[in-house]
Design a protein around this motif. Structure first.
Motif, mmCIF file in Angstrom:
data_model
loop_
_atom_site.group_PDB
_atom_site.id
_atom_site.type_symbol
_atom_site.label_atom_id
_atom_site.label_comp_id
_atom_site.label_asym_id
_atom_site.label_seq_id
_atom_site.Cartn_x
_atom_site.Cartn_y
_atom_site.Cartn_z
ATOM 1 N N ARG A 59 -29.123 -14.306 72.210
ATOM 2 C CA ARG A 59 -29.209 -13.551 73.359
ATOM 3 C C ARG A 59 -28.147 -12.753 73.765
ATOM 4 N N LEU A 60 -27.191 -13.493 73.759
ATOM 5 C CA LEU A 60 -25.798 -13.018 74.260
ATOM 6 C C LEU A 60 -25.069 -11.738 73.288
ATOM 7 N N GLY A 61 -25.639 -12.021 71.870
ATOM 8 C CA GLY A 61 -24.992 -11.177 70.928
ATOM 9 C C GLY A 61 -25.862 -9.895 71.041
ATOM 10 N N ILE A 62 -27.077 -9.879 71.180
ATOM 11 C CA ILE A 62 -28.000 -8.826 71.284
ATOM 12 C C ILE A 62 -27.714 -8.031 72.491
ATOM 13 N N ILE A 63 -27.612 -8.480 73.914
ATOM 14 C CA ILE A 63 -27.380 -7.678 74.838
ATOM 15 C C ILE A 63 -26.082 -7.390 75.317
ATOM 16 N N SER A 64 -24.981 -7.886 75.015
ATOM 17 C CA SER A 64 -23.575 -7.625 74.987
ATOM 18 C C SER A 64 -23.100 -6.903 73.767
ATOM 19 N N GLN A 65 -23.748 -7.011 72.543
ATOM 20 C CA GLN A 65 -23.448 -6.315 71.282
ATOM 21 C C GLN A 65 -22.243 -6.622 71.101
ATOM 22 N N LYS A 66 -21.749 -7.901 71.113
ATOM 23 C CA LYS A 66 -20.577 -8.585 71.029
ATOM 24 C C LYS A 66 -20.562 -10.005 70.561
ATOM 25 N N GLY A 67 -19.647 -10.355 69.626
ATOM 26 C CA GLY A 67 -19.655 -11.822 69.114
ATOM 27 C C GLY A 67 -19.136 -12.801 70.254
ATOM 28 N N LEU A 68 -19.576 -14.111 70.227
ATOM 29 C CA LEU A 68 -19.070 -15.027 71.163
ATOM 30 C C LEU A 68 -17.310 -15.044 71.369
ATOM 31 N N SER A 69 -16.753 -14.990 70.351
ATOM 32 C CA SER A 69 -15.388 -15.038 70.410
ATOM 33 C C SER A 69 -14.895 -13.894 71.133
ATOM 34 N N GLU A 70 -15.620 -12.506 70.993
ATOM 35 C CA GLU A 70 -15.054 -11.579 71.686
ATOM 36 C C GLU A 70 -15.361 -11.820 73.055
ATOM 37 N N VAL A 71 -16.535 -12.114 73.478
ATOM 38 C CA VAL A 71 -16.923 -12.392 74.910
ATOM 39 C C VAL A 71 -15.765 -13.268 75.428
ATOM 40 N N ILE A 72 -15.641 -14.433 75.025
ATOM 41 C CA ILE A 72 -14.778 -15.400 75.598
ATOM 42 C C ILE A 72 -13.315 -14.679 75.776
ATOM 43 N N ARG A 73 -12.886 -14.017 74.760
ATOM 44 C CA ARG A 73 -11.761 -13.307 75.115
ATOM 45 C C ARG A 73 -11.536 -12.212 75.829
ATOM 46 N N HIS A 213 -24.107 -16.909 64.843
ATOM 47 C CA HIS A 213 -25.360 -16.192 65.153
ATOM 48 C C HIS A 213 -25.182 -14.763 66.269
ATOM 49 N N ALA A 214 -24.261 -15.200 67.421
ATOM 50 C CA ALA A 214 -24.157 -14.079 68.227
ATOM 51 C C ALA A 214 -23.574 -12.680 67.467
ATOM 52 N N SER A 215 -22.672 -12.977 66.291
ATOM 53 C CA SER A 215 -21.974 -11.554 65.690
ATOM 54 C C SER A 215 -23.103 -11.339 64.771
ATOM 55 N N LEU A 216 -24.058 -12.132 64.010
ATOM 56 C CA LEU A 216 -24.710 -11.468 63.168
ATOM 57 C C LEU A 216 -26.119 -10.711 63.837
ATOM 58 N N LYS A 306 -11.882 -12.504 63.666
ATOM 59 C CA LYS A 306 -12.126 -11.163 64.210
ATOM 60 C C LYS A 306 -12.339 -11.011 65.623
ATOM 61 N N GLY A 307 -13.027 -11.765 66.267
ATOM 62 C CA GLY A 307 -13.278 -11.580 67.616
ATOM 63 C C GLY A 307 -12.112 -12.189 68.781
ATOM 64 N N CYS A 308 -11.670 -13.384 68.147
ATOM 65 C CA CYS A 308 -10.429 -13.958 68.852
ATOM 66 C C CYS A 308 -9.166 -13.037 68.794
ATOM 67 N N LEU A 309 -9.240 -12.301 67.808
ATOM 68 C CA LEU A 309 -7.911 -11.763 67.647
ATOM 69 C C LEU A 309 -7.778 -10.038 67.821
ATOM 70 N N GLY A 310 -9.041 -9.734 68.331
ATOM 71 C CA GLY A 310 -9.497 -8.693 68.718
ATOM 72 C C GLY A 310 -9.407 -7.349 67.480
ATOM 73 N N TRP A 311 -9.473 -7.796 66.271
ATOM 74 C CA TRP A 311 -9.824 -7.063 65.250
ATOM 75 C C TRP A 311 -10.792 -5.959 65.354
ATOM 76 N N LYS A 312 -10.499 -4.746 64.915
ATOM 77 C CA LYS A 312 -11.682 -3.685 64.692
ATOM 78 C C LYS A 312 -12.191 -3.812 63.296
ATOM 79 N N GLY A 313 -13.232 -3.175 62.943
ATOM 80 C CA GLY A 313 -13.852 -2.705 61.594
ATOM 81 C C GLY A 313 -14.880 -3.497 61.436
ATOM 82 N N ASN A 314 -15.695 -3.570 60.080
ATOM 83 C CA ASN A 314 -16.855 -4.227 59.863
ATOM 84 C C ASN A 314 -16.625 -5.267 58.680
ATOM 85 N N LEU A 315 -17.680 -5.637 57.878
ATOM 86 C CA LEU A 315 -17.429 -6.816 56.926
ATOM 87 C C LEU A 315 -16.325 -6.304 55.864
#
Length: 408
Positions: A59-73, A213-216, A306-315
Motif C-alpha cells: 500500500r505504501l509503494g502504490i500510494i507514494s510511488q516510492k520504495g520503502l528505503s526511499e521513504v525511510i531516507r 514488495h514496496a518497490s515492485l 538504490k533507495g538508501c543511496l538515492g540513486w536514479k534509474g531503473n532495472l
C-alpha cells in the motif's frame, strides 16, 4: 485464461518466491521430520503476519510511488538516526543477501543433484560445481534482461511449478487430514520445538521482502484505484506460498528417520516408500525454490541500495545492475567452491534480527503519516494488529540473535 492469470498476478508472487527459498524448505523439512504436524499452526501464524506486513508495504509503494528505503531516507529527519538506520539496512540486506545467495544457489543445486548426481570438476587446486555455475548463469540472464513484466512471468511460472511439485509430493504421502487440521488450529509446543518455531517464522517474515514488495508494486500498478488488486494479489500469492511450506512439512512428517537434515535427504527417504516419482517432484520443487530465491535476493538488495543511496534509474541502470551482479557473482563463487562463510553469515543474521522489529516499527510509523498516504493511512484496527506484530517481531528478533550467539 492463462493470459488473464498472468495479468492479475503481480509482485505478491515474487514475494512468495523470495521467502520459499532453500532455507524455508530445509526448516519445514526438519519441522515435519522432528515434530510431525504439530508445528503447522506456527506456519499459519507466520503467513497471516506476512500478509499483514506485506499489505502495508505494498500500500505504501502504490500510494507514494516510492520504495520503502526511499521513504525511510526522506521521512526520518534525525541525521544520526538516519545514518545508523541506513547503514544497518545496507549491512543486513545488501551484504547479508550476498551471503545468503550462496545458500539459494546451493539449494537449487541440491534439487538438480537429486536427479543428475554430483557434477563437481577439478580446476587447479579447487573442486568447482558446474550446476552452481549453470544456475548462476540462468539467474544472471533473467535479471540482465531488465524487464519487470518478463521477470514477473518467469517467476510466476517457477512458483507454479514449485507449488505443484510440493503439493503433489504431499498428496502422494496420503496424510491424515484430521491430524493436519489439529496441527493447524491447536497450538502445541513440543519439547525442543521453540527454536524450530522461531526458524519457521523467521524464514517466512523476512525484512527484505518488505523493501522488495514496496518497490515492485509500483512497477505494475500506479493508481489508488488499484489497491484492491494489490490486496488480492498479496493475499492469494502469500497464502499459496504458505500452502507450499505446509506441504513440505506434511511430506516430511511421513518419514520416520532421525538422519534427515535437508530436503535432499527427504527426497531419498520418500523414494522407497512412495516410488521414484516422489523424489522427482520434490527435486523439481527444490530446484524452482532455489532459482526463484537466487533471482529475488539480488533484486531486493539492488532496490534497497538504490533507495538508501538515492540513486536514479531503473532495472537497467549501471548502479542497479552493479549491485545484483556483485551479489550473484559472490553467491556463485561461494556455492561452486563450497565455501561457507559462517561467521559473516552470523553477523548478517544478527543484523536481520535487529532489522525486522526496527523496520516493522518504522513501517507502522510511516503508515500513519497522512503526508505520505493521505486517506489510505492505517485504521485503528490495523494499528492494533500492527503493534501486536511489532511486539512479536521484537521477541523473534531477540531470540534469533540469542540463537546465533549461542545464548539460550
Amino acid at each position: 485464461m492463462i493470459k488473464k492469470l498472468f495479468k492479475n498476478i503481480g509482485p505478491g508472487t515474487l514475494v512468495a518466491a523470495a521467502f520459499i527459498g532453500p532455507g524455508t524448505v530445509t526448516v519445514c523439512t526438519i519441522a515435519g521430520v522432528n515434530f510431525g504436524f504439530n508445528l503447522l499452526w506456527a506456519m499459519l501464524i507466520s503467513i497471516l503476519a506476512t500478509i499483514f506486513l506485506q499489505e502495508m508495504a505494498a500500500r505504501l509503494g502504490i500510494i507514494s510511488q516510492k520504495g520503502l528505503s526511499e521513504v525511510i531516507r526522506e521521512e526520518v529527519q534525525n541525521p544520526f538516526f538516519k545514518s545508523v538506520l541506513i547503514a544497518l539496512i545496507l549491512v543486513a540486506i545488501v551484504i547479508g543477501n550476498s551471503l545468503y545467495e550462496a545458500g539459494n544457489i546451493s539449494g537449487g543445486v541440491l534439487g538438480l543433484e537429486t536427479v543428475l548426481g554430483s557434477q563437481n570438476y577439478m580446476m587447479g587446486p579447487f573442486y568447482v560445481n558446474a550446476l552452481s555455475i549453470l544456475i548462476g548463469i540462468i539467474a544472471f540472464a533473467l535479471l540482465y534482461v531488465g524487464n519487470y513484466k518478463f521477470l514477473e512471468r518467469v517467476l510466476v511460472s517457477l512458483v507454479l511449478i514449485m507449488s505443484i511439485s510440493f503439493l503433489i509430493t504431499a498428496i502422494i504421502t496420503k496424510p491424515n487430514l484430521i491430524e493436519i487440521f489439529k496441527g493447524l488450529v491447536v497450538p502445541k509446543l513440543p519439547e525442543n520445538g521453540l527454536l524450530t518455531v522461531i526458524a519457521l517464522i523467521g524464514t517466512t517474515v523476512v525484512p527484505y521482502n518488505l523493501f522488495l514488495h514496496a518497490s515492485l508494486v509500483k512497477e505494475k500498478w500506479n493508481k489508488p484505484e488499484d489497491i484492491s488488486s494489490v490486496k488480492k494479489d498479496t493475499v492469494v500469492s502469500i497464502a499459496l506460498g504458505g500452502l507450499v511450506s505446509m506441504a513440505i512439512i506434511i511430506s516430511a512428517a511421513s518419514i520416520n528417520s532421525d538422519t534427515i537434515a535437508n530436503v535432499s535427504d527427504l527426497a531419498k527417504g520418500l523414494e522407497p516408500l512412495y516410488g521414484a516419482f516422489a523424489k522427482y517432484f520434490l527435486a523439481i520443487g527444490l530446484f524452482a525454490a532455489g532459482i526463484t530465491s537466487a533471482i529475488t535476493a539480488p533484486l531486493a538488495a539492488a532496490y534497497v541500495a538504490k533507495g538508501c543511496l538515492g540513486w536514479k534509474g531503473n532495472l537497467k541502470s549501471k548502479n542497479f545492475r552493479g549491485v545484483w551482479i556483485f551479489i550473484l557473482v559472490l553467491g556463485i563463487s561461494f556455492s561452486s567452491l563450497g565455501v561457507k562463510p559462517i561467521q559473516i553469515i552470523k553477523v548478517a543474521q544478527v543484523a536481520n534480527g535487529l532489522l525486522l522489529p526496527l523496520i516493522a516499527g518504522i513501517l507502522l510509523w510511516v503508515m500513519n503519516k497522512e503526508s505520505v498516504l493521505g486517506k489510505f493511512k492505517n485504521t485503528k484496527t490495523q494499528n492494533f494488529i500492527g503493534l501486536c506484530l511489532l511486539v512479536f517481531t521484537i521477541f523473534l528478533g531477540l531470540k534469533s540473535i540469542l540463537k546465533v550467539l549461542n545464548v539460550y
